[in-house]
Design a protein around this motif. Structure first.
Motif, PDB file in Angstrom:
ATOM      1  N   LEU A 244       0.832  -1.203   0.000  1.00  0.00           N
ATOM      2  CA  LEU A 244       0.000   0.000   0.000  1.00  0.00           C
ATOM      3  C   LEU A 244       0.869   1.257   0.000  1.00  0.00           C
ATOM      4  N   PRO A 270      -2.095  -4.997  -4.218  1.00  0.00           N
ATOM      5  CA  PRO A 270      -3.177  -4.147  -4.731  1.00  0.00           C
ATOM      6  C   PRO A 270      -3.388  -4.323  -6.230  1.00  0.00           C
ATOM      7  N   GLU A 311      -7.461   1.521  -7.188  1.00  0.00           N
ATOM      8  CA  GLU A 311      -8.361   1.815  -6.065  1.00  0.00           C
ATOM      9  C   GLU A 311      -9.809   1.581  -6.456  1.00  0.00           C
ATOM     10  N   ARG A 316      -6.954  -1.502  -3.378  1.00  0.00           N
ATOM     11  CA  ARG A 316      -6.469  -0.867  -2.146  1.00  0.00           C
ATOM     12  C   ARG A 316      -7.227  -1.397  -0.937  1.00  0.00           C
ATOM     13  N   HIS A 320      -5.781  -3.791   2.255  1.00  0.00           N
ATOM     14  CA  HIS A 320      -5.906  -3.383   3.658  1.00  0.00           C
ATOM     15  C   HIS A 320      -6.587  -4.481   4.466  1.00  0.00           C
TER      16      HIS A 320
END
Length: 359
Positions: A244, A270, A311, A316, A320
């Protein structure tokens, strides 16, 4: 000052992470300096520069040699089984030498020009010298471990166990780096392939760091393997956070270039997660990554577009969540190890720090 630092770990566990990291650094640095002092000139000077101890001219500098997560874990692993801090520090110094061997090589292979807010060693002293110093640090790690029986209560049989485990971890780390480099030339890498690579590249050495103090202390295999699982999953969480930061991290905080991983076309988590999503943004990203024109020459606008597509495709958010999943799995492994509550809290504090860090 050191005694006050160590007592603070017992009194204020919720504030312990900086003290844990400093303790690991303080215990391991003398062993690192002694080992590096054996190197022939100019390798000793280059190694000292890389660790942040000196400037390029060999003059003393203010530098901490990195976050010191691995030495801190090594010391904790010794404490977990009732061994001395010094036993953990022997393993921590060896792990730190292997880790910095990999950094010297990776910086050159990845073309990174800055580390810890300074020019990387290969840009200052040349690629050949940096590679040689990396090789030397790897050799010194084994020396440090093999000397343990002469300086501690560590048994020769446990030294042999530690050497074997750090050797396997080093080989896995190299496997992971080779996989990572090869992925840059693939249009698509699956999430499973990415996790395997990161488990090798990062998980292997953190698994060794989280258990090597216990190994040197003669802990049984069940305890060692549980601590290794903790470190392996913590390594995957660490790498997920690193992925990230490699795209969205603030260069003023990380000390690394903006969009660094995208510039190198790394197939990090990602990216892999976004490519697997299959929606509009995922298909657009797939097309851009498959386009051979302009490889390595993308401008800021193009890199920003790719970051936005990752994203939008959920890469993303998924990464996480994966960091959180791996963090939870790591903590579960600790439940299999009987250890003092304070040591368990310190392991947990370091794990939380890893998944919340910004650099």
């Amino acid at each position: 000052m050191t005694d006050i630092l160590y007592r603070s770990l017992d009194v204020l566990p919720h504030l312990a992470v900086p003290a844990l990291l400093e303790r690991g650094r303080t215990l391991c640095t003398p062993r690192l300096r002694e080992a590096i002092g054996r190197l022939a000139t100019p390798m000793d000077t280059i190694a000292a520069y890389h660790f942040g101890w000196t400037d390029r001219d060999g003059q003393p500098a203010v530098g901490d040699g990195g976050k010191a997560v691995r030495p801190a874990l090594a010391v904790l692993s010794a404490q977990a089984v009732g061994a001395s801090l010094e036993t953990g520090a022997i393993g921590g110094a060896a792990i730190e030498l292997v880790h910095n061997f990999s950094l010297l090589h990776d910086d050159f292979m990845d073309g990174d020009e800055t580390r810890r807010d300074r020019p990387t060693a290969w840009t200052v002293f040349g690629p050949a010298q940096a590679v040689l110093v990396g090789d030397a640090l790897c050799a010194l790690a084994t020396e440090v471990l093999l000397e343990a029986p002469d300086h501690s209560a560590v048994r020769t049989v446990d030294t042999a166990r530690a050497v074997r485990r750090i050797t396997v971890a080093t080989r896995r780390m190299i496997d992971g780096q080779a996989q990572d480099l090869s992925f840059e030339h693939h249009d698509r890498v699956t999430i499973e392939e990415c996790l395997e690579m990161e488990g090798n590249k990062t998980g292997g050495l953190l698994a060794c760091a989280s258990s090597i103090g216990a190994v040197l202390a003669g802990a049984d295999d069940a305890v060692v393997e549980a601590l290794e699982r903790f470190g392996h999953h913590l390594g995957l969480a660490f790498q997920a956070v690193d992925d990230l930061l490699g795209i969205w991290g603030d260069p003023q905080v990380t000390g690394k270039p903006h969009w660094g991983d995208l510039r190198q076309r790394k197939k990090s988590l990602p990216v892999s997660a976004a490519l697997a999503e299959g929606g509009r943004a995922s298909r657009r990203l797939t097309k851009l990554l498959a386009d051979p024109e302009g490889r390595g020459y993308e401008d800021e606008q193009q890199l920003a577009e790719r970051a936005a597509l990752i994203e939008e495709a959920g890469g993303r958010a998924w990464t996480h969540e994966e960091a959180c999943r791996q963090h939870k799995t790591a903590l579960a492994a600790l439940d299999e190890v009987p250890m003092p509550d304070m040591v368990r809290e310190h392991f947990a504090a370091l794990a939380a720090y890893i998944v919340r860090r910004e650099k």
